[in-house]
Every structure is written in C-alpha cells, then in structure tokens.
Design an enzyme around this catalytic site. Structure first.
Site, PDB file in Angstrom:
ATOM      1  N   CYS A  22      35.194  43.245  38.662  1.00 50.45           N
ATOM      2  CA  CYS A  22      36.404  42.922  39.421  1.00 50.45           C
ATOM      3  C   CYS A  22      37.494  43.978  39.288  1.00 50.45           C
ATOM      4  CB  CYS A  22      36.979  41.587  38.992  1.00 50.45           C
ATOM      5  SG  CYS A  22      38.515  41.227  39.844  1.00 50.45           S
ATOM      6  N   CYS A  26      42.429  43.118  42.522  1.00 48.79           N
ATOM      7  CA  CYS A  26      43.859  42.870  42.690  1.00 48.79           C
ATOM      8  C   CYS A  26      44.599  43.511  41.534  1.00 48.79           C
ATOM      9  CB  CYS A  26      44.162  41.383  42.834  1.00 48.79           C
ATOM     10  SG  CYS A  26      43.917  40.431  41.339  1.00 48.79           S
ATOM     11  N   SER A  27      45.786  43.065  41.283  1.00 51.06           N
ATOM     12  CA  SER A  27      46.596  43.752  40.285  1.00 51.06           C
ATOM     13  C   SER A  27      46.073  43.517  38.875  1.00 51.06           C
ATOM     14  CB  SER A  27      48.040  43.305  40.397  1.00 51.06           C
ATOM     15  OG  SER A  27      48.107  41.915  40.249  1.00 51.06           O
ATOM     16  N   CYS A  28      45.001  42.756  38.762  1.00 54.37           N
ATOM     17  CA  CYS A  28      44.431  42.525  37.433  1.00 54.37           C
ATOM     18  C   CYS A  28      43.611  43.701  36.931  1.00 54.37           C
ATOM     19  CB  CYS A  28      43.582  41.267  37.434  1.00 54.37           C
ATOM     20  SG  CYS A  28      44.589  39.820  37.739  1.00 54.37           S
TER      21      CYS A  28
END
Lengths: 224, 119
Positions: free
Chosen positions: A123, A126-128
């Site tokens: 993953c 996103c901002s992760c």
C-alpha cells in the site's frame, strides 16, 4: 485528518473479504495533497495538461525525493547489531532516534528479510505512505492492477521486477493500515564486509525497502 | 523529459531545492506541483519570468506573514504561486479550486484505506 472515527454506513468494505485490516475506514489527504489534486484535476479536465505527460515528468524525479533516510536506517541496522534489535523491536523509536520522524507520529514496523522470508509491502496509495523514510512512491505502485496483482499473484509481481526468490523462501505480503507503515529491512549484500554505513546506504534502493527489489550488489560500490 | 526545461527553471529560480542530479522533493505532492508547472510552461501558459515573479511574490508575502524563508515551505509557496498564476491566466478560478479541493477531501474520506482515491 484523523482515521479514528469509523465511517457510519460505509459501504466500501469489499476488501475485508481478502483478510486485510480495513477497520479504520477511509483515506486521508494532507492539505497540500488535496490542493495539488484539485489544481491538477481541473487542469486535466480542461485539457491544459496531459496526465500521461505529468506522470512521465514525475517518474523522472521519483527517485529524487531526498535524502533517502530509509537507506541510512537500513545501513545502520546492517552494521550495528544493537540498532538492528531496536529497529525490529520498535521501529518508530529507532527511526526517530536518527532524527527521521513522520508528520503524524505514524507507527512504523520494520520487516526483516532473511534467507527464508521475503517481505513485500503493497500500500502506497494515500498519505499513509511513509515518504519521509522511503522517498517518493513509484508511479507504477499507485495503479489498481498492480495492487490487486500484488495480493493475488505476488510471485508474479516480483518476477516482473526481476526478483527471483530461491526455492523455499516464503513470500509475505503486507498491506499498510491507516496507522501502521512498513519498512522492509533487506538482507545485506554479500561481499560488503568492512564497508562504511555511507557506502552501504548507497546500495539500498527504495524498491528494496518496499520489497519489490533487492539492494544493489557489492560491485556497484560508490567510491566515496 | 527534456533536461533543458529544468535547466531553464533552475536558472530563473536559483532557490530551487536540488542536488547534483536535479531537483529534490520531500513529498509526492511537491513533485506533482513541480511537474504541473513544467507542463504548463511547456504549452506556453506562462513564461519563466512571469513564473519567477509569481513565486517571488508568494515567498515575499509569506515572509511578511512570518515565514522564516528557510526553504522548509518552498513548495508550499510554489503551489500558492501556481494556483494564482493559473487563475490569473484564466485556466481556473479560485472558487472552482476551493470547491474541487473540498470534493477531493470528501472523496478521500469515503475511499477505503489502500484504494485509489477518485472523485
């Protein structure tokens, strides 16, 4: 900007079935990320910029998010057994001790590659994605086909990246949750005995820290 | 990618964070903002001197508002300049930008973690 509140009536939990932890609900965008997306989507819609051309530009620089903090973390773990133990026990603390901290105090976990286990992280959407440690995510990593293939056929994805695992090596695929981000600790390349941390860090690629690559081999040594 | 494009930008914009191999970014959005600027310039949306003016204006303004100009927020100012020059040239409007930004935030919240965020 918080993942804490579960989304009531959220009907988008299909991935639960694959066994991934989706308990945290939706994604988040940083303020700057949302502003960039707003501008880009408007410019693309009106035909002022071509998304494919943008991707090519970004690809040119994707390895250029610097400095590559993660490479230094890995190199230190290769030479310093105490640090390695700390990193595997509490990566958040060990990484922070080198002065590299994320914005939201995210929890980092280091995954150790061994002669028997190879780890791969899927993953980066996103901002992760822990870019403060790993650098800019590669463009290909954002694509939905890649992502689903990484889950269904991880060995095939690795082969596409010319990573051949020896027989009997177990491949573990990790999917970040909203609160846990992963750093793969690759195996130290053979023939690097006595190298400095700096020289070792030059062998650590971004892809080796997300598990879709291996560190460069000893013969690519940078003479410092 | 044409290296000369970057060289032109670097010439006009001496403060651009870079190393020997080109510009460096600390986050994906910074690279996206940079790429959009090159792409818009390439199709003639603005000249480098216009861009330089817009960027200096945004940096000076932030300075008056108390930003220490350490380079830390360089791309924040860069994006502000890009939003403004795009509005000034009639490519977007401020209200459309605001509205679209809200739409992205809503889209993110309804997108399960780990899936691509679409409007």
């Amino acid at each position: 900007m918080s993942h804490d509140s579960p989304h009531e009536g959220d009907l988008h939990d299909h991935d639960q079935a694959r066994g991934h932890d989706r308990s945290q609900g939706g994604s988040e965008l940083s303020e700057m990320d949302a502003r960039v997306r707003a501008l880009e989507s408007l410019l693309v819609e009106k035909g002022y910029v071509d998304p494919a051309a943008l991707d090519i530009l970004i690809e040119t620089y994707e390895t250029k998010v610097g400095p590559h903090n993660g490479a230094r973390v890995v190199a230190k773990a290769w030479v310093d057994a105490d640090f390695r133990a700390r990193l595997l026990h509490d990566a958040t603390e060990a990484i922070a001790s080198l002065g590299y901290t994320g914005r939201q105090g995210e929890h980092m976990v280091a995954l150790e590659n061994t002669a028997r286990v190879h780890n791969m992280v899927v993953c980066t959407l996103c901002s992760c994605y822990p870019w403060s440690v790993l650098g800019l995510p590669p463009i290909w990593y954002k694509s939905a086909p890649y992502r689903s293939r990484a889950v269904i056929d991880p060995h095939g994805v690795l082969r596409d990246f010319d990573v051949m695992l020896a027989d009997g090596v177990e491949l573990r695929v990790w999917d970040s949750t909203a609160e846990i981000r992963y750093l793969v600790l690759p195996m130290r390349p053979a023939g690097t005995e006595g190298w400095s941390e700096e020289e070792l860090a030059s062998l650590v690629t971004r892809d080796s820290m997300i598990g879709t690559g291996l560190p460069k081999s000893a013969d690519t040594r940078h003479v410092a | 990618m044409k290296p000369e494009l970057f060289d032109q930008a670097a010439l006009t914009l001496p403060a651009l964070p870079r190393d020997a191999g080109g510009p460096v970014f600390r986050a994906p959005w910074e690279a996206q903002a940079f790429a959009m600027t090159l792409a818009l310039h390439e199709r003639g949306a603005f000249s480098w001197s216009e861009w330089g003016e817009a960027l200096s204006e945004a940096i000076a303004e932030a300075g008056r508002a108390g930003d220490a100009d350490t380079g830390e927020h360089y791309y924040r100012h860069w994006l502000t300049a890009l939003e403004r020059i795009a509005a000034r040239k009639g490519l977007v409007t401020e209200s459309l930008l605001r509205q679209r930004r809200d739409e992205w935030e809503v889209a993110a919240r309804r997108t399960p973690h780990g899936q691509p965020i679409h409007l």
